[in-house]
Each structure stands twice: as structure tokens, then as C-alpha cells.
Motif scaffolding. Structure first.
Motif, PDB file in Angstrom:
ATOM      1  N   PRO A  15     -27.254  -9.838  25.121  1.00 51.17           N
ATOM      2  CA  PRO A  15     -26.437 -10.533  24.117  1.00 51.17           C
ATOM      3  C   PRO A  15     -25.294 -11.322  24.732  1.00 51.17           C
ATOM      4  CG  PRO A  15     -25.945  -8.188  24.102  1.00 51.17           C
ATOM      5  CD  PRO A  15     -27.114  -8.374  25.016  1.00 51.17           C
ATOM      6  N   ALA A  16     -24.767 -10.845  25.865  1.00 47.82           N
ATOM      7  CA  ALA A  16     -23.663 -11.550  26.509  1.00 47.82           C
ATOM      8  C   ALA A  16     -24.099 -12.922  27.007  1.00 47.82           C
ATOM      9  CB  ALA A  16     -23.113 -10.712  27.663  1.00 47.82           C
ATOM     10  N   LEU A  17     -25.339 -13.033  27.502  1.00 45.26           N
ATOM     11  CA  LEU A  17     -25.830 -14.325  27.973  1.00 45.26           C
ATOM     12  C   LEU A  17     -25.996 -15.313  26.827  1.00 45.26           C
ATOM     13  CD1 LEU A  17     -28.483 -13.287  30.660  1.00 45.26           C
ATOM     14  CD2 LEU A  17     -26.424 -14.637  31.060  1.00 45.26           C
ATOM     15  N   ILE A  18     -26.595 -14.880  25.724  1.00 42.23           N
ATOM     16  CA  ILE A  18     -26.770 -15.784  24.585  1.00 42.23           C
ATOM     17  C   ILE A  18     -25.407 -16.212  24.035  1.00 42.23           C
ATOM     18  CG2 ILE A  18     -27.699 -16.032  22.261  1.00 42.23           C
ATOM     19  CD1 ILE A  18     -29.875 -14.048  23.001  1.00 42.23           C
ATOM     20  N   ALA A  19     -24.491 -15.250  23.940  1.00 38.74           N
ATOM     21  CA  ALA A  19     -23.153 -15.579  23.443  1.00 38.74           C
ATOM     22  C   ALA A  19     -22.433 -16.525  24.392  1.00 38.74           C
ATOM     23  CB  ALA A  19     -22.347 -14.295  23.252  1.00 38.74           C
ATOM     24  N   SER A  20     -22.612 -16.340  25.698  1.00 43.92           N
ATOM     25  CA  SER A  20     -21.972 -17.213  26.685  1.00 43.92           C
ATOM     26  C   SER A  20     -22.461 -18.648  26.545  1.00 43.92           C
ATOM     27  CB  SER A  20     -22.242 -16.689  28.095  1.00 43.92           C
ATOM     28  OG  SER A  20     -21.650 -17.529  29.068  1.00 43.92           O
ATOM     29  N   VAL A  21     -23.772 -18.815  26.379  1.00 41.93           N
ATOM     30  CA  VAL A  21     -24.311 -20.163  26.187  1.00 41.93           C
ATOM     31  C   VAL A  21     -23.749 -20.780  24.906  1.00 41.93           C
ATOM     32  CG1 VAL A  21     -26.417 -21.493  25.770  1.00 41.93           C
ATOM     33  CG2 VAL A  21     -26.414 -19.678  27.501  1.00 41.93           C
ATOM     34  N   SER A  22     -23.687 -19.982  23.837  1.00 40.16           N
ATOM     35  CA  SER A  22     -23.129 -20.482  22.571  1.00 40.16           C
ATOM     36  C   SER A  22     -21.668 -20.888  22.733  1.00 40.16           C
ATOM     37  CB  SER A  22     -23.257 -19.411  21.486  1.00 40.16           C
ATOM     38  OG  SER A  22     -24.605 -19.086  21.244  1.00 40.16           O
TER      39      SER A  22
END
Length: 421
Positions: A347-354
Motif C-alpha cells: 500500500p505504501a508504494l501505491i500511495a507514494s505514486v498517488s
């Protein structure tokens, strides 16, 4: 009467937030559980169907179904971002389910290995469209402040279902054989996912509201095109590049263990139920853990979870080999470390991209990230097949540990935090 009619016809005001949109958010969580369940059908049994039912002897040939799945899903992820400019998210979600209808039947009764590979092309399109839309729609609903929690809940639903289905298919295969009983539970996932997708409301109005509230306008007054966003997300932006490489290696691990672990642990004497436990435990911890780690990413930032999670995954591969004289213990401890490490990262990766993408080109940025992330499935299966055929399964696991640790160090160097906490 006309006044009452006009009042009742007045649409509800659009608001961003998890609490404000809890009903639609919950429906999307359930939809993504169905998405995960469909791919979970393959985690325990399909590599063994290749070797035991169809007599496939090459490890690379056995893993070809993962390569087909990974490549198709990756390119569908990329296309999904661009397709949101032409179609509503709900339309793409329903299209993904319709494409997935034949998958459980093909897995249950395919007359040859080529049919299994072909079914995984359909599965890749299904997963690329449905999973992409559920995560995009959840991010649309909650707004910038709760992206980590939103993605954590989305991925948790999907991967808990992956793990639970992998566990269930292992036990069904023990009692009823590798086919068709374990695969036919996928019919329930397709039917439920399609029915719920009809009920879910589209989130175009939420995207429009966030655009209106965003502090900076999109570059040039409009959203960036797919080509420009692909280049920016893949290599030009340092943080987005760091997220893409970590996502690729993370799913390389998943693709590698998907193919290697059933063969490795059956070679060391474990039965289908034990292999199902190992293959189920990994995504179950990955899934449940994201409920907490997604929330934690909103509080402490994305980078600490991403870097630490990659190193924990590397340790999981080391445990798998260090304790192989006790294969069940080795498999369980490895699955625990891989599951916890992946829960920290995902989830941290998806949130980082967002965080690093403007709302006007966020769907394309997420599609690009998910393209590179899911290329990891194919890369993992390809690397695993070549190394396993030439050097053996143990050497394949060692290579995964080294590569994962290196990816964590790259993430530490490239990533920066820009969360809304």
C-alpha cells in the motif's frame, strides 16, 4: 407535488472521505475480494497440474502460465489508465469481469497445457481491469488524506482472498484431486464480482471535485498524456522511478514463489495440504497486514515501510533455504516474513505514486506503476524457470534474496515522501 419531486430528485452532494463514502467503499472492498479469489485459484494447484496432469518437465514451461498472466496483466494495467479517459471506471470494471467468466472453467477442464496458458491471458486482462479500477475508485472516493488506508484496505481484501483461496484449493485438491473441484469455486467469485459491479456507482464526480480543490492546476491546463506520464513515472521522476523498481521486484518475488515454492517443498516431502498452507499463509499475512500498514503509511510516511519491507522479504528467502531440512517450518517462517514484508511495501508504494501524481494524470501514473509492478510476475517466472532449469531451485531462491535486498537499497536512495499526513 412537483416541489417534492424536484427535492427527491436532487442528487446527494459529492464529498471526499472514507466516512462520507463508506457504503461505496465497502462494496468495492468486497468486489476486490472476488478479484483476489479468482487469481488465488492458481496459487497451489496449477504448477502441480503442469507437472502431474500434463507431464510438463521443464520448469520454464511450467512457469509459462505465470509469464502469460504477468505480461497480460501488466499491459492491461497500462491500458487501463489510458482507457479511463474514454470510458468510466465502472464500465471498465464490468468489462474485466465479463472477460474473466471462462477462466475457472478452462482451469477445471482444459484438455492441454496450452489451454491453461491461454486462460491466464484472460485472467491477466481480468485482473488488470478489475483490480486497477477498484484501487482507482477507492482513491477517488477518499481524497488525498487517506490514500494509504484506502489502498491498504483494497489490497488487504484482494490478498486475504488470494490466501484464503490458495489454502482452500490445497485442501480440496487433497480430498478431490487437482481438478476440477478446486477451480470451480472461481465461478462464485466471477458471479459475485460481476453482480456487485453492477451496483457500484462510478466515481467521476469525485475526481472532478478533487481536481477543483487541488492546489495546483495540471501542467499546461490539462492532464498529461500516456506517453509523457509513462516516461515521467518510469524514469524521469526519481521517486516514481524508485517506486516502480521496488514494485517490479516485489511482484518478481511473488511470481517466483508462485512457481518455485510448490515444486521446492513437494520435492522435500510435503503434501498438497502443507503446500497449500504455505502458499495461503503468505498472501493472508500480506492481505491482513495491509489494513495496519496502509494506515501506518499515512502516519509515518511511505519510504520507511517500503525500504524495511523489501529487506524483510529478502530475509524470508534466506529462511526458506536455511531451514530446508525442516521443510514445513522453513515454508511457514519464509511465508511469514514474505507476507509481512510485502504488506509493508504494497500500500505504501501505491500511495507514494498517488502522492507524486497530479489528479489529472494519476490514473495513467498508477497504470504505469502497475505495469512495471506486474511485469515482475513475468520476470519472476522467467528468472525462476531459467535458473531452476540450469542451477536448481535453491539457487533461484538465493538470487531472489540478493535482488530483493538490492531493490530495498535503491528505494532508500531514490524515494522521497510527499504524503498528505
Amino acid at each position: 407535488m412537483s416541489s417534492t419531486s424536484r427535492t427527491s430528485a436532487t442528487p446527494r452532494p459529492v464529498r471526499l472521505g472514507l466516512r462520507e463514502n463508506w457504503l461505496q467503499f465497502t462494496l468495492l472492498v468486497i468486489v476486490n475480494a472476488c478479484v483476489g479469489g479468482l487469481v488465488g485459484l492458481e496459487r497451489t494447484t496449477v504448477p502441480l497440474i503442469g507437472t502431474e496432469v500434463f507431464g510438463v518437465t521443464s520448469d520454464l514451461a511450467v512457469f509459462s502460465f505465470i509469464i502469460a498472466f504477468g505480461l497480460t496483466k501488466a499491459f492491461t494495467n497500462l491500458a487501463a489508465g489510458a482507457l479511463t479517459a474514454r470510458f468510466r471506471r465502472k464500465q471498465l470494471l464490468m468489462a474485466g469481469w465479463l472477460i474473466g467468466v471462462p477462466v475457472p472453467f478452462a482451469l477445471a477442464w482444459a484438455p492441454g497445457w496450452g489451454w491453461i496458458v491461454a486462460a491466464n491471458v484472460l485472467l491477466g486482462i481480468n485482473q488488470g481491469l478489475t483490480w486497477s479500477m477498484t484501487v482507482n475508485m477507492k482513491i477517488d472516493l477518499v481524497g488525498p488524506a487517506r490514500r494509504g488506508l484506502a489502498t491498504g484496505l483494497n489490497e488487504a481484501a484482494g490478498y486475504v482472498s488470494v490466501g484464503g483461496t490458495a489454502l482452500l484449493t490445497g485442501y480440496l485438491a487433497t480430498g478431490y484431486g487437482l481438478r476440477p473441484a478446486p477451480e470451480l469455486i472461481g465461478v462464485l467469485f466471477v458471479a459475485a464480482g460481476l453482480a456487485l459491479s453492477v451496483v457500484v456507482r462510478d466515481t467521476a464526480a469525485h475526481v472532478a471535485l478533487e481536481l477543483a480543490q487541488h492546489p495546483t492546476p495540471p501542467p499546461g491546463g490539462r492532464g498529461a498524456g500516456l506517453g509523457q506520464t509513462f516516461a515521467r513515472t518510469s524514469w524521469r521522476d526519481r521517486s516514481l522511478r524508485g517506486a516502480c523498481q521496488a514494485g517490479l521486484v516485489n511482484n518478481l518475488n511473488d511470481g517466483l514463489t508462485w512457481g518455485v515454492f510448490p515444486l521446492l517443498f513437494t520435492d522435500h516431502g510435503l503434501g498438497l495440504a502443507a503446500v497449500g498452507l504455505i502458499k495461503g499463509l503468505y498472501p493472508l499475512l500480506w492481505g491482513f497486514g495491509q489494513i495496519y500498514t496502509g494506515h501506518l503509511a499515512d502516519r509515518v510516511g511511505r519510504k520507511p515501510l517500503i525500504v524495511t519491507g523489501m529487506l524483510v522479504q529478502a530475509a524470508g528467502f534466506v529462511l526458506a533455504l536455511a531451514l530446508l531440512d525442516h521443510p514445513l517450518l522453513a515454508g511457514i517462517l519464509s511465508a511469514v516474513a514474505l507476507g509481512i514484508g510485502t504488506a509493508m511495501v504494497y500500500p505504501a508504494l501505491i500511495a507514494s505514486v498517488s502522492d507524486h501524481a497530479h489528479p489529472s494524470w494519476r490514473a495513467n501514473a498508477l497504470g504505469t506503476y502497475r505495469f512495471w509492478r506486474d511485469i515482475g510476475y513475468a520476470a519472476g517466472a522467467l528468472v525462476a524457470g531459467v535458473l531452476a532449469d540450469t542451477l536448481g531451485l535453491n539457487a533461484t531462491v538465493v538470487a531472489a534474496a540478493v535482488l530483493t535486498a538490492a531493490s530495498g537499497l535503491l528505494a532508500a536512495r531514490w524515494l522521497t515522501d510527499r504524503s498528505g499526513r
